[in-house]
Write a protein that holds these residues in place. Structure first.
Motif, PDB file in Angstrom:
ATOM      1  N   ASN A   1     -34.389  73.769 -30.083  1.00 53.54           N
ATOM      2  CA  ASN A   1     -32.936  73.972 -29.641  1.00 53.54           C
ATOM      3  C   ASN A   1     -31.846  74.558 -29.928  1.00 53.54           C
ATOM      4  O   ASN A   1     -31.165  75.305 -28.909  1.00 53.54           O
ATOM      5  N   MET A   2     -32.065  75.751 -31.446  1.00 50.29           N
ATOM      6  CA  MET A   2     -31.840  76.515 -31.616  1.00 50.29           C
ATOM      7  C   MET A   2     -31.633  77.850 -30.528  1.00 50.29           C
ATOM      8  O   MET A   2     -30.553  78.675 -30.074  1.00 50.29           O
ATOM      9  N   SER A   3     -32.849  78.026 -29.775  1.00 54.72           N
ATOM     10  CA  SER A   3     -33.232  79.354 -29.232  1.00 54.72           C
ATOM     11  C   SER A   3     -32.426  78.857 -27.575  1.00 54.72           C
ATOM     12  O   SER A   3     -31.557  79.633 -27.446  1.00 54.72           O
ATOM     13  N   TYR A   4     -32.979  77.473 -27.367  1.00 58.01           N
ATOM     14  CA  TYR A   4     -31.780  76.364 -26.330  1.00 58.01           C
ATOM     15  C   TYR A   4     -29.970  77.094 -26.472  1.00 58.01           C
ATOM     16  O   TYR A   4     -29.506  78.030 -25.496  1.00 58.01           O
ATOM     17  N   ALA A   5     -29.595  77.047 -27.975  1.00 58.52           N
ATOM     18  CA  ALA A   5     -28.177  76.794 -27.834  1.00 58.52           C
ATOM     19  C   ALA A   5     -27.903  78.314 -27.457  1.00 58.52           C
ATOM     20  O   ALA A   5     -26.759  78.217 -27.226  1.00 58.52           O
ATOM     21  N   LEU A   6     -28.710  79.406 -28.059  1.00 55.54           N
ATOM     22  CA  LEU A   6     -28.038  80.573 -27.759  1.00 55.54           C
ATOM     23  C   LEU A   6     -28.293  81.178 -26.828  1.00 55.54           C
ATOM     24  O   LEU A   6     -27.724  81.827 -26.260  1.00 55.54           O
ATOM     25  N   THR A   7     -29.588  80.210 -26.042  1.00 53.63           N
ATOM     26  CA  THR A   7     -29.100  80.928 -24.168  1.00 53.63           C
ATOM     27  C   THR A   7     -28.127  80.772 -23.366  1.00 53.63           C
ATOM     28  O   THR A   7     -27.591  81.084 -22.757  1.00 53.63           O
ATOM     29  N   PHE A   8     -27.173  79.853 -23.582  1.00 52.49           N
ATOM     30  CA  PHE A   8     -26.003  79.130 -23.499  1.00 52.49           C
ATOM     31  C   PHE A   8     -25.350  79.288 -24.051  1.00 52.49           C
ATOM     32  O   PHE A   8     -24.471  79.631 -22.918  1.00 52.49           O
TER      33      PHE A   8
END
Lengths: 670, 321
Positions: free
Chosen positions: B60-67
């Motif tokens: 999820n944190m990778s999602y967050a950074l990507t977004f």
């Protein structure tokens, strides 16, 4: 002639700062020589900047790349897997610095930096690490902004400020995307953390294994009960069931060790009030899940083994959240199959003869299996057995030595000895490993289970009753079960002796404990809402807030959220460019010009106000005189000798009058 | 080939309607175009890789950074746009040039507000490029060089103004026509001594010619009259603009005559005349110009030379024949 795009000095400075900031969280994970390469490349690039050294030539660069790849291969034994990839990325980052001359190189470097930020999350999504990563992203973005501020000569903070503003504006949009973006399963399998150690209880148990685990103050998992939290003495978190004893080691049965008929758990008559709870496990790189007996989980991906424990076929690589429901009073396997009975009675041919003899003697003296259990526990209770984290080493006949000579041991010694005695006397029994107890966080009522709560106990099968939990440690040290390890070892001073920095060690200091528990509550919330936000949570969340999901509401929320942020941002950005404030007289005159321009009478470039007024008088005779008079007063104010307040007021009045007349005439015409 | 040219023409017409030529242009949403730059496209590819990482690791944190980076890109649209928006470009002047040379255009950039502007890149296709930042001052004069074409008015076409500040991921640009044109003189071409370059006019004839020696009267101001000769005092009293007239006396004047090169092509004649004008100026002689339809009375000095060369540059004959 194209303007050459150099890397400004400020951008280089920010780049070097972010480069080391990025390395810090990875530092313990990569070989030491990567750090050396990093430092060397930074120094080299600085010397190039100062004009002392020059950029390396092409052969040198190729050589360095080859050496770096070889070094990673030697350090890790492969180039695949997550850790080698990260080491490779970091090395590539450092080496790329050596050819950072043009702006294009800087882009490559900065995008690589963003990617290195992401790799950190694949190892941990801890709250503090995430906050640190936000700082990193800010630094990298600052470097990106500084890269385009070529006009600056001196160092200043404006690029940092600009980057912070943009990230702050992007943040709410990111939240919208985060909650709306559909969570889908992995598209293909990816390299895993090959180098990370497995943590938690392992799938075999030798004397000393659990006491080693008990040295750690790390959190194993956190549990949130939906109702009341059961008393600590009831919190036996079953993780593994050891049915096989071989060479002094207890181990669990593999799936293929089981005959096909025994591979599925038998039916269980659930009885009594169920307990509902959810568990967030820290990554273990193992398969088993911890639950109270007898547990079922409706969650996809969670399976049940025939010895009534939960497991997941996929290793737990990241924090993993699951919900379970337990019936503590449900009888387990009141009827034992022949195969199961034989398995749970099997002992090695030889070894520990004194223990076996003792077991046979005690069983003969007892009236029943239940009575026999009591006698064995009484032996532990009445004889001078000591519960300790520092038991003496045991030799070949480990249990004989333990029971008749040393009498000092940790829970695995007692569980081992007890189960051995049960089996030797013909009573089916097995060792269960997991955790016992846990700390209740008063802030949010979660149960925090630490590694030092690791425990081993026994399960004995009694006719008509099924499996019964028996904890011989409780007979030796009731404190361990009632109050936890710290109290049980209070006299020994060995609690977390090897972890001087663990916050748990300082629980006795009030404010440290308060901070620790607050932070733990925050971590729980973080883990369950952000890190553990999966497709189930997402569905719950979206349905709770948006009602029935449809494409229309979805898009409305997406675009509405974006507009809510972007429109004010756009307004504030464009408002800034507002004109330099003008004198009221100029403003009135320009308004007059605008109004005339709307009539098709635009003042020409370089046309004096007087000439323009003459032209207007010809084209619009009705307002000609007013415009001329107003213009005359205006030019007298602007270009004539100094005048009084009254004159300036008169000029303004004349201009306003002209404006009014024009407006009126406009109406008539329309 | 043809459709490309046709499309280009249609694009040019559309651009002319959308951003008409003007001496001063303030950039606003009607005039600014914005698209991801090449670096931006590369960045989007990187984002895709990050998204795949997030999906495959279910992180999820990778999602967050990507977004976060995706939305940074989106917010960047506004910031990139804001760097160009509100900027005022003004044509100041253009220097005349000879064919094959570079002409110098002078523009004025005004940031219109107090926000600093960074990395504004100006240039004509084929000309040179300047990168300007308006940080400490509100406005700046920019000199741009551009190779000129043949004799006559040279229009440099639309000026490209672009910027990728602050992230470099988006390219914001506009094509403005500042109505700039530079005069291109004929190419000087030497010839045998000009027929009649020796004095064939009577000396000392008292023909009043525009000169600077003696005041002899007023006339209505005409465009091109020297500002030094304007009768400012009278104007301040409310009279219309008047120029003072001075007389000089034609002395040993030479005539640059169209008819002096019989048989030569008209473009060549103009080139020769150009050469001789420069030559006489160098020799400090008075000279006049006679072209079909145009006569410049004899004189000398920088302004006179300019007048003569302008007449040569703009003479239609070359284009007619």
């Amino acid at each position: 002639m194209k303007a050459v795009q150099q890397v400004p000095r400020n951008a280089l400075a920010w780049l070097l700062v972010s480069m080391f900031a990025l390395l810090a969280p990875h530092a313990q994970r990569v070989p030491v020589w990567v750090l050396a390469v990093y430092a060397a490349c930074a120094v080299w690039r600085l010397q190039v900047y100062r004009g002392r050294w020059s950029f390396p030539g092409r052969p040198v660069k190729f050589g360095l790349i080859l050496v770096a790849c070889a070094g990673i291969w030697l350090s890790y034994g492969s180039l695949l897997g997550l850790e080698p990839t990260v080491a490779l990325l970091l090395t590539a980052f450092a080496l790329k610095l050596l050819e950072l001359a043009r702006r294009q190189d800087a882009y490559v470097l900065l995008f690589l930096a963003y990617f290195i930020c992401i790799t950190e999350f694949l190892f941990t999504q801890d709250l503090l690490i995430v906050l640190y990563a936000v700082v990193n992203v800010l630094l990298v973005t600052t470097a990106l902004v500084a890269l385009h501020q070529s006009g600056r000569q001196r160092f200043d903070w404006s690029s940092l400020r600009h980057a912070a503003v943009m990230l702050a504006q992007a943040f709410p949009l990111m939240i919208v995307l985060f909650f709306l973006f559909p969570r889908i399963g992995p598209l293909w399998t990816v390299p895993i953390k090959t180098q990370a150690a497995k943590t938690g209880v392992s799938d075999f148990m030798r004397p000393g294994d659990i006491s080693r685990l008990s040295q750690s103050g790390e959190v194993a998992f956190r549990v949130q009960f939906e109702g009341e939290i059961p008393p600590a003495s009831e919190l036996y978190w079953r993780g593994l069931v050891f049915s096989r004893l071989r060479d002094g080691t207890w181990s669990s049965l593999d799936y293929y060790d089981l005959p096909p008929g025994e591979r599925r758990p038998g039916p269980v008559a659930t009885r009594g009030e169920p307990l509902d709870y959810s568990v967030i496990m820290m990554p273990t790189r193992q398969n088993w899940l911890y639950s109270l007996r007898y547990a079922e989980s409706a969650q996809g991906g969670v399976m049940q083994a025939p010895d009534f424990r939960l497991f997941r076929p996929v290793e737990i690589e990241d924090q993993y959240r699951y919900r379970a429901r337990s019936w503590p009073a449900a009888p387990l396997e009141p009827e034992l199959s022949a195969w199961r009975r034989a398995t749970e009675l099997r002992l090695p041919q030889h070894g520990n003869p004194e223990t076996r003899a003792l077991a046979r003697r005690l069983r003969e003296e007892s009236g029943s299996d239940a009575d026999y259990i009591e006698r064995v526990l009484a032996m532990f209770r009445e004889q001078p057995f000591v519960y300790t984290l520092q038991p003496p080493l045991l030799g070949e006949q480990a249990m004989d030595e333990f029971l008749f000579q040393t009498r000092r041991g940790f829970c695995e010694h007692y569980a081992h000895a007890f189960t051995l005695m049960m089996r030797a006397a013909g009573v089916p029994a097995r060792v269960v490993a997991g955790y016992q107890g846990g700390e209740i966080n008063p802030v949010n009522r979660t149960v925090i289970v630490h590694q030092f709560d690791a425990h081993a106990w026994a399960e004995v099968w009694l006719a008509g009753e099924g499996w019964r939990r028996v904890d011989p440690t409780a007979a030796v040290s009731p404190d361990r079960i009632e109050q936890g390890l710290e109290q049980a070892l209070a006299g020994e001073g060995s609690f977390l002796a090897d972890s001087p920095l663990s916050a748990v060690r300082y629980r006795s200091i009030d404010w440290v404990n308060w901070l620790r528990l607050r932070y733990d509550a925050l971590t729980y919330r973080w883990q369950s809402w952000v890190v553990g936000f999966d497709s189930d949570r997402q569905m719950d969340f979206l349905q709770r807030w948006l009602g029935q999901l449809s494409a229309r509401t979805f898009l409305a929320v997406l675009f509405g959220g974006f507009a809510l942020v972007l429109v004010p941002v756009a307004l504030s950005l464009l408002r800034h460019r507002g004109r330099v404030p003008r004198d009221p007289l100029d403003r009135l005159y320009l308004a007059l010009c605008d109004r005339l321009a709307a009539r098709g009478l635009a003042r020409r470039r370089g046309e004096a106000p007087g000439e323009f007024a003459d032209r207007v008088a010809v084209a619009l005779p009705a307002v000609g005189d007013t415009v001329r008079r107003a213009t005359g007063l205006y030019t007298a104010q602007r270009y004539g000798p100094p005048t009084t307040q009254e004159d300036s007021r008169r000029a303004r009045r004349a201009l306003r009058l002209a404006l009014r007349q024009l407006a009126r005439r406009g109406k008539y015409r329309e | 080939m043809l459709p490309v040219a046709a499309w280009r023409r249609r694009f040019g017409e559309w651009l002319n309607r959308r951003i008409p030529a003007a001496r001063s242009v303030t950039l606003d949403q009607k005039r600014i175009f914005i698209l991801p730059s090449r670096v931006g496209v590369f960045f989007l590819v990187c984002l895709l890789v990050m998204l795949l990482t997030a999906i495959n690791y279910q992180n999820n944190m990778s999602y967050a950074l990507t977004f976060l980076l995706t939305t940074l890109f989106i917010v960047g649209i506004l910031h990139t746009y804001a760097n160009l928006s509100g900027l005022t470009l003004q044509a100041v002047r253009a220097r005349p040039a000879y064919p094959g040379q570079l002409t110098e255009f002078e523009l004025r950039l005004d940031r219109g507000g107090r926000r600093p502007r960074f990395g504004l890149r100006l240039g004509w296709p084929g000309g040179d490029e300047r990168v300007v930042s308006l940080v400490d001052s509100d406005s700046e004069e920019v000199k741009l060089h551009c190779p000129v074409g043949e004799r006559g008015w040279f229009h440099p076409g639309r000026l490209l103004v672009e910027s990728t500040y602050p992230l470099g991921l988006l390219r914001c640009w506009t094509w403005v026509d500042l109505d700039l044109r530079a005069l291109v003189y004929p190419r000087p071409l030497a010839s045998a001594e000009l027929p009649g370059s020796a004095a064939d006019q009577p000396r000392g004839s008292a023909v009043p010619v525009a000169g600077i020696d003696d005041f002899y009267g007023f006339r209505n101001y005409r465009q091109g009259d020297s500002l030094r000769h304007v009768h400012w005092k009278g104007h301040a009293k409310g009279q219309s603009l008047q120029s003072k007239q001075y007389a000089a006396y034609a002395d040993s004047s030479l005539w640059l005559d169209w008819a002096a090169f019989p048989g030569a092509a008209s473009e060549r004649r103009l080139s020769h005349l150009c050469y001789w004008a420069l030559e006489f100026e160098r020799r400090h002689r008075d000279y006049g110009l006679r072209l079909p339809g145009v006569t410049v009375e004899p004189g000398s000095g920088e302004r006179h030379l300019e007048r003569v060369l302008t007449a040569l540059a703009l003479h239609p004959a070359g284009r007619v024949s």
